[in-house]
Design a protein around this motif. Structure first.
Motif, mmCIF file in Angstrom:
data_model
loop_
_atom_site.group_PDB
_atom_site.id
_atom_site.type_symbol
_atom_site.label_atom_id
_atom_site.label_comp_id
_atom_site.label_asym_id
_atom_site.label_seq_id
_atom_site.Cartn_x
_atom_site.Cartn_y
_atom_site.Cartn_z
ATOM 1 N N LYS A 142 100.565 130.076 82.746
ATOM 2 C CA LYS A 142 100.524 131.376 82.057
ATOM 3 C C LYS A 142 100.037 131.265 80.610
ATOM 4 O O LYS A 142 99.435 132.196 80.090
ATOM 5 C CB LYS A 142 101.899 132.042 82.081
ATOM 6 C CG LYS A 142 102.226 132.672 83.420
ATOM 7 C CD LYS A 142 103.440 133.576 83.354
ATOM 8 C CE LYS A 142 103.709 134.139 84.746
ATOM 9 N NZ LYS A 142 104.833 135.056 84.812
ATOM 10 N N LYS A 185 108.586 133.427 79.041
ATOM 11 C CA LYS A 185 107.993 133.178 80.365
ATOM 12 C C LYS A 185 107.737 131.697 80.546
ATOM 13 O O LYS A 185 107.097 131.063 79.691
ATOM 14 C CB LYS A 185 106.661 133.924 80.514
ATOM 15 C CG LYS A 185 106.820 135.426 80.508
ATOM 16 C CD LYS A 185 105.501 136.150 80.735
ATOM 17 C CE LYS A 185 105.739 137.646 80.641
ATOM 18 N NZ LYS A 185 104.536 138.427 80.906
ATOM 19 N N TYR A 198 107.650 133.278 89.646
ATOM 20 C CA TYR A 198 107.040 134.335 90.443
ATOM 21 C C TYR A 198 108.075 135.430 90.645
ATOM 22 O O TYR A 198 109.277 135.187 90.546
ATOM 23 C CB TYR A 198 106.534 133.811 91.806
ATOM 24 C CG TYR A 198 107.640 133.306 92.696
ATOM 25 C CD1 TYR A 198 108.237 134.152 93.633
ATOM 26 C CD2 TYR A 198 108.135 132.021 92.583
ATOM 27 C CE1 TYR A 198 109.286 133.704 94.429
ATOM 28 C CE2 TYR A 198 109.176 131.564 93.364
ATOM 29 C CZ TYR A 198 109.738 132.409 94.288
ATOM 30 O OH TYR A 198 110.783 131.977 95.057
ATOM 31 N N ASP A 199 107.580 136.643 90.887
ATOM 32 C CA ASP A 199 108.453 137.799 91.113
ATOM 33 C C ASP A 199 109.557 137.914 90.056
ATOM 34 O O ASP A 199 110.707 138.204 90.366
ATOM 35 C CB ASP A 199 109.116 137.732 92.505
ATOM 36 C CG ASP A 199 108.110 138.041 93.591
ATOM 37 O OD1 ASP A 199 107.052 138.594 93.260
ATOM 38 O OD2 ASP A 199 108.389 137.719 94.760
ATOM 39 N N GLY A 200 109.209 137.620 88.847
ATOM 40 C CA GLY A 200 110.152 137.844 87.751
ATOM 41 C C GLY A 200 111.168 136.727 87.553
ATOM 42 O O GLY A 200 111.961 136.785 86.615
ATOM 43 N N VAL A 215 110.908 134.781 84.116
ATOM 44 C CA VAL A 215 110.769 135.711 82.982
ATOM 45 C C VAL A 215 112.159 136.114 82.504
ATOM 46 O O VAL A 215 113.042 136.371 83.323
ATOM 47 C CB VAL A 215 109.991 136.983 83.428
ATOM 48 C CG1 VAL A 215 109.909 138.000 82.304
ATOM 49 C CG2 VAL A 215 108.596 136.629 83.918
ATOM 50 N N GLU A 270 106.457 135.994 74.371
ATOM 51 C CA GLU A 270 105.498 137.100 74.307
ATOM 52 C C GLU A 270 106.142 138.300 73.640
ATOM 53 O O GLU A 270 107.332 138.578 73.861
ATOM 54 C CB GLU A 270 105.088 137.451 75.748
ATOM 55 C CG GLU A 270 103.846 138.289 75.859
ATOM 56 C CD GLU A 270 103.449 138.486 77.319
ATOM 57 O OE1 GLU A 270 102.585 137.733 77.814
ATOM 58 O OE2 GLU A 270 104.021 139.364 77.972
ATOM 59 N N GLU A 271 105.333 139.005 72.889
ATOM 60 C CA GLU A 271 105.783 140.251 72.259
ATOM 61 C C GLU A 271 106.289 141.199 73.349
ATOM 62 O O GLU A 271 105.693 141.294 74.428
ATOM 63 C CB GLU A 271 104.545 140.855 71.567
ATOM 64 C CG GLU A 271 104.655 142.258 71.139
ATOM 65 C CD GLU A 271 103.264 142.927 71.049
ATOM 66 O OE1 GLU A 271 102.219 142.252 71.196
ATOM 67 O OE2 GLU A 271 103.264 144.135 70.833
ATOM 68 N N VAL A 284 106.554 144.506 75.102
ATOM 69 C CA VAL A 284 105.703 145.702 75.116
ATOM 70 C C VAL A 284 106.561 146.912 75.480
ATOM 71 O O VAL A 284 107.297 146.884 76.472
ATOM 72 C CB VAL A 284 104.562 145.540 76.155
ATOM 73 C CG1 VAL A 284 103.696 146.792 76.197
ATOM 74 C CG2 VAL A 284 103.736 144.304 75.863
ATOM 75 N N GLU A 296 103.849 150.531 84.286
ATOM 76 C CA GLU A 296 103.209 149.287 84.722
ATOM 77 C C GLU A 296 102.195 149.678 85.785
ATOM 78 O O GLU A 296 102.542 150.349 86.767
ATOM 79 C CB GLU A 296 104.243 148.323 85.281
ATOM 80 C CG GLU A 296 105.185 147.851 84.197
ATOM 81 C CD GLU A 296 105.917 146.572 84.565
ATOM 82 O OE1 GLU A 296 105.273 145.577 84.943
ATOM 83 O OE2 GLU A 296 107.148 146.580 84.468
ATOM 84 N N PHE A 319 109.689 148.986 88.957
ATOM 85 C CA PHE A 319 110.397 147.713 89.137
ATOM 86 C C PHE A 319 111.901 147.877 89.298
ATOM 87 O O PHE A 319 112.496 148.792 88.736
ATOM 88 C CB PHE A 319 110.121 146.781 87.953
ATOM 89 C CG PHE A 319 108.791 146.105 88.076
ATOM 90 C CD1 PHE A 319 108.703 144.798 88.533
ATOM 91 C CD2 PHE A 319 107.628 146.784 87.787
ATOM 92 C CE1 PHE A 319 107.482 144.172 88.679
ATOM 93 C CE2 PHE A 319 106.385 146.177 87.929
ATOM 94 C CZ PHE A 319 106.320 144.869 88.373
ATOM 95 N N ASN A 339 113.794 142.401 88.586
ATOM 96 C CA ASN A 339 112.464 142.325 88.001
ATOM 97 C C ASN A 339 111.389 142.243 89.082
ATOM 98 O O ASN A 339 110.330 141.677 88.887
ATOM 99 C CB ASN A 339 112.351 141.108 87.082
ATOM 100 C CG ASN A 339 111.871 141.529 85.713
ATOM 101 O OD1 ASN A 339 111.356 142.628 85.549
ATOM 102 N ND2 ASN A 339 112.052 140.663 84.733
ATOM 103 N N GLU A 399 97.390 143.048 86.771
ATOM 104 C CA GLU A 399 98.600 143.796 86.392
ATOM 105 C C GLU A 399 98.479 144.201 84.932
ATOM 106 O O GLU A 399 98.142 143.367 84.078
ATOM 107 C CB GLU A 399 99.848 142.932 86.591
ATOM 108 C CG GLU A 399 100.123 142.616 88.040
ATOM 109 C CD GLU A 399 101.424 141.832 88.233
ATOM 110 O OE1 GLU A 399 102.331 141.919 87.378
ATOM 111 O OE2 GLU A 399 101.519 141.122 89.241
ATOM 112 N N ASN A 455 98.698 142.142 81.697
ATOM 113 C CA ASN A 455 99.890 141.300 81.785
ATOM 114 C C ASN A 455 99.518 139.977 82.446
ATOM 115 O O ASN A 455 99.566 138.925 81.815
ATOM 116 C CB ASN A 455 101.000 142.023 82.549
ATOM 117 C CG ASN A 455 102.225 141.147 82.758
ATOM 118 O OD1 ASN A 455 102.449 140.200 81.995
ATOM 119 N ND2 ASN A 455 103.004 141.425 83.775
ATOM 120 N N GLU A 456 99.112 140.035 83.696
ATOM 121 C CA GLU A 456 98.698 138.807 84.381
ATOM 122 C C GLU A 456 97.851 139.179 85.581
ATOM 123 O O GLU A 456 97.772 140.360 85.945
ATOM 124 C CB GLU A 456 99.914 137.983 84.812
ATOM 125 C CG GLU A 456 100.830 138.716 85.763
ATOM 126 C CD GLU A 456 101.914 137.818 86.346
ATOM 127 O OE1 GLU A 456 101.953 136.625 86.044
ATOM 128 O OE2 GLU A 456 102.706 138.346 87.145
#
Ligand code: ADP
Length: 397
Positions: A119, A161, A167-169, A172, A192-193, A195, A200, A223, A228, A267, A279-280
């Motif tokens: 990432k 992250k 994966y799938d949150g 994170v 990461e900042e 947001v 989404e 979500f 998540n 995403e 996002n990714e």
């Protein structure tokens, strides 16, 4: 006398009912849904997956059990196919590079996968190519992250992250105070900042080897607040045309910049000021496109096959509004799966369940999904909620 029209590029016809072989790395539900399409076109497939109970094991022409991250296993598997694709991005890259050198077509390319697998590397790629994304910092381990907070190099709150394996949150976490660090594993990570997003969104782009692209309509993802994990995907997203256009343009830029071949699911965040941030990405079919099986002229799995085999890309238009409801294992249940009240949802008009074929459930495990189609997205959303509250993925006894 009968007249026939002959078109150029007869080479394409060799995929159908022939010995041409498509290899798929990974045999989960995405692979299983790809196989519906290879079956439709009678295209021969080989699948590699670590589990002999993988959902793909029964749908492909030839199944191999093996480690997707082992050079020899992936190389030997790839030598037996003509085109190689993936349904998961954590696969052995040196083997893919070698196969590509030896003439196997590998889509997505090892270069794209390399830019995506980590990432931190993925975020640097966006930065380098002026693709809008939330600001971030990379840390080699937990100690340097902790030091970053102590020296005020990172401001709280932020989104942590893990750079790999999430994966799938599950890789994170939102870090609001120093004490939240305690629960984090000691891995390479990004901070990461956070947001403040309105929505989404996701856009699936299909790109063929000539760089031609088609883009699916923008979808909106809702979500689960704790897991998540995506709970609903709505197509079309309930956003203005201007925002949708901006989202599609950014997604197309991402696909071109990666020189990606196949499907790329992008995403996105829609901020309070209607900025669009990436996002990714996922370089393969994605759960934000499952609605397309029932709702689109060409579903995402068929489109992926068309793109990687350099066949004409299909229409991405929708026949109706579509919503996907994720079917994940309910909390408190573990063991042999039972889909409670599935008959009740099957009585509802426009409702189609998909069962992935995993025999065992556990909390939040993705076990299937349900698609709802309707002329009106708001009506579809109401039915989706009813579906969600009716069906329960639980275990026997
Ligand atoms: P995964 O690869 O596990 O899907 P994501 O990066 O997509 O991880 O993050 C999972 C979810 O966490 C996102 O869908 C979003 O809800 C939330 N999230 C991720 N990054 C941010 C961010 N920078 N700000 C706010 N929320 C975020």
């Amino acid at each position: 006398m009968q007249h026939y029209l002959f078109f150029e590029t007869p080479i394409m016809t060799h995929y159908f009912s022939s010995n041409f072989t498509l290899g798929i790395l990974g045999g989960g539900q995405l692979g299983k849904m790809l196989l519906y399409e290879t079956r439709k076109y009678d295209i021969k497939t080989h699948v590699l997956d670590p589990s002999k109970e993988a959902p793909c094991a029964i749908g492909c022409n030839h199944f191999e059990q093996g480690d997707l991250n082992d050079y020899d296993t992936v190389y030997a598997f790839g030598k037996k196919v003509d085109v190689l694709t993936v349904e998961i991005e954590t696969v052995n890259l040196p083997a893919l590079r070698q196969l590509q050198k030896e003439g196997v077509k590998v889509y997505p390319s090892p270069e794209t996968l390399e830019n995506i697998q980590n990432k931190g590397v993925q975020k640097l790629f966006y930065q380098k190519h002026n693709i809008p994304t939330a600001s971030f910092q990379r840390f080699a381990n937990k100690a340097s992250l902790t030091e970053g907070i102590a020296t005020d190099a990172i401001k709280l709150p932020f989104v942590w992250k893990s750079t790999q394996g999430g994966y799938d949150g599950n890789g994170v976490a939102i870090i609001k105070k120093g004490a939240d660090l305690a629960k984090l594993p000691d891995t390479e990570c990004i901070a990461e900042e956070m947001v403040d997003f309105k929505n989404e969104l996701a856009v699936i782009v299909a790109r063929n080897p000539n760089g031609e692209i088609t883009t699916y309509p923008v979808v909106e993802m809702e979500f689960h607040p704790i897991a998540n994990q995506v709970e609903y995907v709505l197509c079309p997203a309930r956003i203005s045309d201007a925002v949708a256009q901006k989202a599609r343009a950014i997604a197309e830029k991402v696909s071109h910049t990666f020189e990606h071949v196949g499907l790329l699911a992008v995403e996105l965040f829609q901020t309070q000021d209607d900025e669009i941030l990436v996002n990714e990405v996922a370089p393969r079919p994605h759960n934000s496109g499952h609605y397309s099986i029932e709702a689109s002229y060409t579903n995402q799995f068929e489109q992926h096959i068309r793109a990687i085999l350099d066949l004409p890309l299909g229409s991405t238009a929708s026949k109706a509004a579509g919503i996907m409801v994720n079917l994940s294992g309910a909390e408190g249940f573990e063991g042999k799966v039972v889909y409670k009240n599935i008959e009740a949802i099957m009585k509802m008009e426009g409702v189609t369940p998909h069962i992935y074929g995993k025999k065992e459930t556990r909390p939040f495990r993705k076990m299937g999904h349900v698609t709802i189609i309707h002329d009106d997205i708001n009506e579809a959303r109401k039915i989706a909620e009813k579906v969600k509250n009716t069906i329960l993925v639980c275990s026997q006894s």
